[in-house]
Design an enzyme around this catalytic site. Structure first.
Site, PDB file in Angstrom:
ATOM      1  N   HIS A 155     -27.640 -33.792  43.467  1.00  0.00           N
ATOM      2  CA  HIS A 155     -28.278 -35.056  43.103  1.00  0.00           C
ATOM      3  C   HIS A 155     -29.764 -35.082  43.451  1.00  0.00           C
ATOM      4  O   HIS A 155     -30.550 -35.720  42.747  1.00  0.00           O
ATOM      5  CB  HIS A 155     -27.523 -36.228  43.739  1.00  0.00           C
ATOM      6  CG  HIS A 155     -26.203 -36.475  43.097  1.00  0.00           C
ATOM      7  ND1 HIS A 155     -25.026 -36.018  43.622  1.00  0.00           N
ATOM      8  CD2 HIS A 155     -25.878 -37.104  41.939  1.00  0.00           C
ATOM      9  CE1 HIS A 155     -24.020 -36.367  42.827  1.00  0.00           C
ATOM     10  NE2 HIS A 155     -24.520 -37.021  41.798  1.00  0.00           N
ATOM     11  N   HIS A 190     -24.070 -31.837  36.052  1.00  0.00           N
ATOM     12  CA  HIS A 190     -22.750 -31.627  36.646  1.00  0.00           C
ATOM     13  C   HIS A 190     -21.704 -32.493  35.958  1.00  0.00           C
ATOM     14  O   HIS A 190     -22.017 -33.455  35.268  1.00  0.00           O
ATOM     15  CB  HIS A 190     -22.778 -31.906  38.155  1.00  0.00           C
ATOM     16  CG  HIS A 190     -23.223 -33.297  38.498  1.00  0.00           C
ATOM     17  ND1 HIS A 190     -24.550 -33.685  38.501  1.00  0.00           N
ATOM     18  CD2 HIS A 190     -22.519 -34.388  38.856  1.00  0.00           C
ATOM     19  CE1 HIS A 190     -24.641 -34.959  38.844  1.00  0.00           C
ATOM     20  NE2 HIS A 190     -23.408 -35.419  39.062  1.00  0.00           N
ATOM     21  N   CYS A 222     -15.836 -44.340  39.019  1.00  0.00           N
ATOM     22  CA  CYS A 222     -16.455 -43.121  38.517  1.00  0.00           C
ATOM     23  C   CYS A 222     -16.608 -42.158  39.682  1.00  0.00           C
ATOM     24  O   CYS A 222     -16.659 -42.574  40.838  1.00  0.00           O
ATOM     25  CB  CYS A 222     -17.798 -43.395  37.853  1.00  0.00           C
ATOM     26  SG  CYS A 222     -18.945 -44.290  38.883  1.00  0.00           S
ATOM     27  N   HIS A 247     -16.604 -37.474  40.518  1.00  0.00           N
ATOM     28  CA  HIS A 247     -16.726 -36.089  40.076  1.00  0.00           C
ATOM     29  C   HIS A 247     -15.433 -35.346  40.367  1.00  0.00           C
ATOM     30  O   HIS A 247     -14.910 -35.457  41.478  1.00  0.00           O
ATOM     31  CB  HIS A 247     -17.854 -35.391  40.842  1.00  0.00           C
ATOM     32  CG  HIS A 247     -19.118 -36.172  40.909  1.00  0.00           C
ATOM     33  ND1 HIS A 247     -19.412 -37.022  41.964  1.00  0.00           N
ATOM     34  CD2 HIS A 247     -20.149 -36.254  40.048  1.00  0.00           C
ATOM     35  CE1 HIS A 247     -20.586 -37.579  41.745  1.00  0.00           C
ATOM     36  NE2 HIS A 247     -21.064 -37.133  40.597  1.00  0.00           N
ATOM     37  N   GLU A 293     -10.311 -45.885  44.824  1.00  0.00           N
ATOM     38  CA  GLU A 293     -11.320 -46.941  44.830  1.00  0.00           C
ATOM     39  C   GLU A 293     -10.737 -48.325  44.608  1.00  0.00           C
ATOM     40  O   GLU A 293     -11.119 -49.272  45.289  1.00  0.00           O
ATOM     41  CB  GLU A 293     -12.401 -46.678  43.769  1.00  0.00           C
ATOM     42  CG  GLU A 293     -13.358 -45.589  44.160  1.00  0.00           C
ATOM     43  CD  GLU A 293     -14.630 -45.569  43.307  1.00  0.00           C
ATOM     44  OE1 GLU A 293     -14.980 -46.585  42.677  1.00  0.00           O
ATOM     45  OE2 GLU A 293     -15.269 -44.505  43.296  1.00  0.00           O
ATOM     46  N   TYR A 332     -26.201 -37.762  30.325  1.00  0.00           N
ATOM     47  CA  TYR A 332     -27.338 -38.619  30.627  1.00  0.00           C
ATOM     48  C   TYR A 332     -28.032 -38.125  31.887  1.00  0.00           C
ATOM     49  O   TYR A 332     -27.450 -37.391  32.691  1.00  0.00           O
ATOM     50  CB  TYR A 332     -26.905 -40.084  30.791  1.00  0.00           C
ATOM     51  CG  TYR A 332     -26.229 -40.373  32.109  1.00  0.00           C
ATOM     52  CD1 TYR A 332     -26.953 -40.867  33.178  1.00  0.00           C
ATOM     53  CD2 TYR A 332     -24.872 -40.133  32.280  1.00  0.00           C
ATOM     54  CE1 TYR A 332     -26.333 -41.119  34.397  1.00  0.00           C
ATOM     55  CE2 TYR A 332     -24.248 -40.382  33.481  1.00  0.00           C
ATOM     56  CZ  TYR A 332     -24.992 -40.874  34.537  1.00  0.00           C
ATOM     57  OH  TYR A 332     -24.388 -41.109  35.739  1.00  0.00           O
ATOM     58  N   GLU A 350     -29.032 -38.695  38.865  1.00  0.00           N
ATOM     59  CA  GLU A 350     -27.755 -38.404  38.229  1.00  0.00           C
ATOM     60  C   GLU A 350     -28.054 -37.702  36.921  1.00  0.00           C
ATOM     61  O   GLU A 350     -28.800 -38.228  36.082  1.00  0.00           O
ATOM     62  CB  GLU A 350     -26.951 -39.672  37.950  1.00  0.00           C
ATOM     63  CG  GLU A 350     -26.247 -40.263  39.146  1.00  0.00           C
ATOM     64  CD  GLU A 350     -25.051 -39.448  39.629  1.00  0.00           C
ATOM     65  OE1 GLU A 350     -24.881 -38.287  39.228  1.00  0.00           O
ATOM     66  OE2 GLU A 350     -24.296 -39.992  40.450  1.00  0.00           O
ATOM     67  N   GLU A 361     -25.490 -36.059  34.410  1.00  0.00           N
ATOM     68  CA  GLU A 361     -24.052 -35.862  34.300  1.00  0.00           C
ATOM     69  C   GLU A 361     -23.581 -35.605  32.875  1.00  0.00           C
ATOM     70  O   GLU A 361     -24.106 -36.187  31.919  1.00  0.00           O
ATOM     71  CB  GLU A 361     -23.307 -37.088  34.837  1.00  0.00           C
ATOM     72  CG  GLU A 361     -23.513 -37.287  36.322  1.00  0.00           C
ATOM     73  CD  GLU A 361     -22.664 -38.408  36.892  1.00  0.00           C
ATOM     74  OE1 GLU A 361     -22.377 -38.331  38.091  1.00  0.00           O
ATOM     75  OE2 GLU A 361     -22.306 -39.348  36.158  1.00  0.00           O
ATOM     76  N   TRP A 366     -25.535 -45.602  34.179  1.00  0.00           N
ATOM     77  CA  TRP A 366     -24.512 -44.995  33.309  1.00  0.00           C
ATOM     78  C   TRP A 366     -23.663 -46.051  32.617  1.00  0.00           C
ATOM     79  O   TRP A 366     -23.245 -45.851  31.492  1.00  0.00           O
ATOM     80  CB  TRP A 366     -23.639 -44.000  34.086  1.00  0.00           C
ATOM     81  CG  TRP A 366     -22.867 -44.598  35.205  1.00  0.00           C
ATOM     82  CD1 TRP A 366     -21.602 -45.140  35.152  1.00  0.00           C
ATOM     83  CD2 TRP A 366     -23.293 -44.732  36.557  1.00  0.00           C
ATOM     84  NE1 TRP A 366     -21.230 -45.611  36.383  1.00  0.00           N
ATOM     85  CE2 TRP A 366     -22.251 -45.367  37.269  1.00  0.00           C
ATOM     86  CE3 TRP A 366     -24.457 -44.374  37.238  1.00  0.00           C
ATOM     87  CZ2 TRP A 366     -22.341 -45.657  38.629  1.00  0.00           C
ATOM     88  CZ3 TRP A 366     -24.537 -44.659  38.593  1.00  0.00           C
ATOM     89  CH2 TRP A 366     -23.486 -45.296  39.268  1.00  0.00           C
TER      90      TRP A 366
END
Length: 176
Positions: free
Chosen positions: A24, A30, A65, A67, A85, A100, A110, A112, A157
């Site tokens: 980051h 990624h 959201c 990874h 979460e 983006y 970011e 991603e 995002w």
């Protein structure tokens, strides 16, 4: 504890791995996922990110959201993170992906390849207070207006994905 992220090219082909904060800081592309959840009335679930998040704390965004870990299936990772979460599980369907890049004032970026999933849920929510400050459901019309007039309260995002989610919603949900 260090987390490894999957580095990818623009076709989502793995090119390596990297430590999360380093990835980051350097803005490396990624793999990521975003989960959008709707209730039976077609309202979208939003979460307000914890102030302790490494970027975008206090902003409103989609249900979750994150990874996937190296070698982890993206859809499985999305389902697991939704439980971590928001405290519930539901079936997910992949609807699109997009790339983006967004910088943040704290030196983080970011960049991603974001796999976007949708699900439907109407039960209880027991969100993780370390990850989430609050949550709500909002109608798509109200949300569209809010993004238009108060874009600063939403994650980057989320604002980028919203038009495509809205198109999906109009085609697959509104008339049911």
């Amino acid at each position: 504890m260090s987390q490894e992220l999957v580095l990818v090219n623009e076709q989502d082909e793995q090119t390596g791995t990297g430590e999360k904060m380093k990835v980051h800081r350097e803005g490396l592309l990624h793999r990521a996922f975003s989960v959008f959840v709707f209730n039976r009335d077609g309202q979208m679930m939003l979460q307000r990110r914890s102030l302790s998040k490494y970027h975008s704390g206090g902003l409103w965004t989609n249900a979750c959201c994150s990874h996937p870990a190296p070698g982890e299936d993206v859809e499985s990772a999305a389902g697991k993170r939704l439980v971590e979460e928001m405290g519930f599980s539901t079936s997910l369907q992949k609807v699109f992906d997009f790339v983006y890049k967004a910088g943040f004032g704290n030196g983080m970026t970011e960049h991603e390849f974001d796999h976007v999933f949708v699900g439907q849920y109407d039960g209880p929510v027991d969100y993780n207070r370390e990850e989430v400050m609050d949550y709500c459901y909002q109608s798509m019309d109200e949300l569209k207006e809010s993004i238009r007039f108060k874009p600063e309260v939403y994650t980057e995002w989320f604002k980028l994905a919203f038009p495509r989610i809205e198109t999906w919603w109009l085609e697959h949900f509104k008339n049911k």
